[in-house]
Design a protein around this motif. Structure first.
Motif, PDB file in Angstrom:
ATOM      1  N   LEU A 129      11.857   3.930   4.977  1.00 29.10           N
ATOM      2  CA  LEU A 129      10.714   3.667   4.107  1.00 29.10           C
ATOM      3  C   LEU A 129      10.843   2.308   3.409  1.00 29.10           C
ATOM      4  CD1 LEU A 129       8.231   5.465   3.488  1.00 29.10           C
ATOM      5  CD2 LEU A 129       9.335   6.074   1.332  1.00 29.10           C
ATOM      6  N   PHE A 130      12.072   1.931   3.077  1.00 29.97           N
ATOM      7  CA  PHE A 130      12.334   0.630   2.450  1.00 29.97           C
ATOM      8  C   PHE A 130      11.803  -0.496   3.332  1.00 29.97           C
ATOM      9  CE2 PHE A 130      14.934  -3.156   1.936  1.00 29.97           C
ATOM     10  CZ  PHE A 130      15.112  -3.291   0.563  1.00 29.97           C
ATOM     11  N   GLU A 171       0.830  -1.209   0.000  1.00 27.75           N
ATOM     12  CA  GLU A 171       0.000   0.000   0.000  1.00 27.75           C
ATOM     13  C   GLU A 171       0.863   1.258   0.000  1.00 27.75           C
ATOM     14  OE1 GLU A 171      -2.871   0.103   3.091  1.00 27.75           O
ATOM     15  OE2 GLU A 171      -3.821  -1.791   2.528  1.00 27.75           O
ATOM     16  N   LEU A 172       2.053   1.134   0.573  1.00 26.20           N
ATOM     17  CA  LEU A 172       2.980   2.256   0.653  1.00 26.20           C
ATOM     18  C   LEU A 172       3.288   2.827  -0.732  1.00 26.20           C
ATOM     19  CD1 LEU A 172       4.811   3.708   2.802  1.00 26.20           C
ATOM     20  CD2 LEU A 172       6.631   2.181   2.044  1.00 26.20           C
ATOM     21  N   MET A 198      11.189   7.006  -5.228  1.00 25.27           N
ATOM     22  CA  MET A 198      10.163   6.673  -4.236  1.00 25.27           C
ATOM     23  C   MET A 198      10.658   6.848  -2.805  1.00 25.27           C
ATOM     24  SD  MET A 198       7.286   5.898  -5.675  1.00 25.27           S
ATOM     25  CE  MET A 198       6.379   4.940  -4.468  1.00 25.27           C
ATOM     26  N   GLY A 199      11.964   7.101  -2.655  1.00 27.15           N
ATOM     27  CA  GLY A 199      12.513   7.307  -1.317  1.00 27.15           C
ATOM     28  C   GLY A 199      12.854   6.026  -0.583  1.00 27.15           C
ATOM     29  N   LEU A 200      12.898   4.904  -1.306  1.00 28.35           N
ATOM     30  CA  LEU A 200      13.229   3.612  -0.679  1.00 28.35           C
ATOM     31  C   LEU A 200      14.734   3.471  -0.453  1.00 28.35           C
ATOM     32  CD1 LEU A 200      10.915   1.326  -2.852  1.00 28.35           C
ATOM     33  CD2 LEU A 200      10.404   2.350  -0.626  1.00 28.35           C
ATOM     34  N   VAL A 201      15.516   4.103  -1.313  1.00 32.68           N
ATOM     35  CA  VAL A 201      16.977   4.066  -1.200  1.00 32.68           C
ATOM     36  C   VAL A 201      17.536   5.454  -1.487  1.00 32.68           C
ATOM     37  CG1 VAL A 201      17.093   1.650  -1.947  1.00 32.68           C
ATOM     38  CG2 VAL A 201      17.394   3.470  -3.639  1.00 32.68           C
TER      39      VAL A 201
END
Length: 285
Positions: free
Chosen positions: A155-156, A43-44, A129-132
């Motif tokens: 966030l990851f 969902e993130l 997406m700000g995951l890394v």
């Protein structure tokens, strides 16, 4: 190539290196969570809006991940976790290594390796997406950037419902183990910032050594192929000139004429073998 056949490996799967040691409990826990959850349909990913890493501007996104990129993401998340350094937050592997272990590398008919599918997943999706967070370092030897330094963000971990608090707890525990080991060696304890700096330094050193080694191998193969086009006498004469430049006068005197001739023969047959041996196989995915 048709639209249905534009992906080389339809079902990428992360395969850890057989030589790697067992990972820490926190990493094993995260990998289990990531395998159980469908991280590509989290969902993130529907809530977070991607941003340009350079400008911070929003990048509108209306569609969900297509299935090919979703499969690549599922494999990549596991690979990054496997190589995750808990204290520093860094992924201790290059994009090329991650691509190879996930089955995302391809090899052209000309023998050229491509890791585009993996690198685009990281730079065009995971980073915006700000995951890394990614960082490049200039390699003077190759006159190019070494593989990205990749840091996993809180966030990851939310992709598979591991909270920032649990991550911070794991980092504190890891720092406790690190400092305990340092104190036993009679060395002062370090901070999380210093642990991150050391991990980054180690990663850069390993990347440089890998690229330097690969550069030397490619140079040897190029020399071997050029000598293979010459007749034996001309090739040996060329090798002799190179050996004379390589050794000092004292070393050449110690070898004598016969010793030098033997070295020429050894080098000649070594290069002949390199020229006739195909390069190490790279899995075609």
């Amino acid at each position: 190539m048709t639209r249905t056949g534009y992906i080389s490996n339809l079902y990428p799967v992360f395969t850890p290196p057989p030589s790697d040691k067992q990972r820490p409990a926190f990493i094993r826990y995260c990998m289990q969570r990531a395998a159980e959850k469908d991280v590509a349909r989290s969902e993130l990913l529907y809530i977070v809006q991607p941003t340009d890493p350079k400008t911070g501007d929003l990048r509108p996104r209306f569609r969900r991940l297509n299935e090919h990129r979703a499969r690549a993401l599922r494999a990549m998340v596991l690979a990054m976790l496997h190589h995750f350094n808990i204290a520093s937050g860094l992924v201790m592997a290059s994009v090329e290594q991650l691509a190879d272990e996930c089955g995302l590398s391809t090899l052209s008919e000309a023998g050229n390796k491509s890791i585009t599918r993996a690198s685009r997943l990281i730079t065009d999706f995971m980073e915006p997406m700000g995951l890394v967070m990614c960082e490049k370092v200039w390699d003077k030897l190759m006159a190019s950037y070494i593989p990205k330094l990749i840091t996993l963000t809180p966030l990851f971990f939310m992709l598979f419902e591991v909270s920032a608090e649990k991550l911070a707890s794991a980092q504190n525990q890891q720092m406790g183990w690190i400092n305990k080991g340092l104190l036993e060696k009679g060395e002062p304890s370090i901070t999380l910032t210093e642990a991150s700096r050391r991990a980054k330094e180690q990663h850069i050193k390993r990347a440089f050594e890998h690229r330097k080694s690969r550069y030397a191998i490619n140079k040897q193969r190029k020399l071997a192929k050029s000598l293979a086009k010459l007749d034996e006498q001309t090739a040996k004469q060329d090798i002799l000139h190179k050996l004379v430049k390589r050794y000092s006068l004292l070393e050449l005197t110690g070898m004598g004429q016969e010793g030098l001739k033997k070295q020429v023969d050894i080098e000649y047959y070594r290069l002949r073998k390199i020229a006739s041996t195909p390069p190490p196989d790279i899995p075609v995915h």
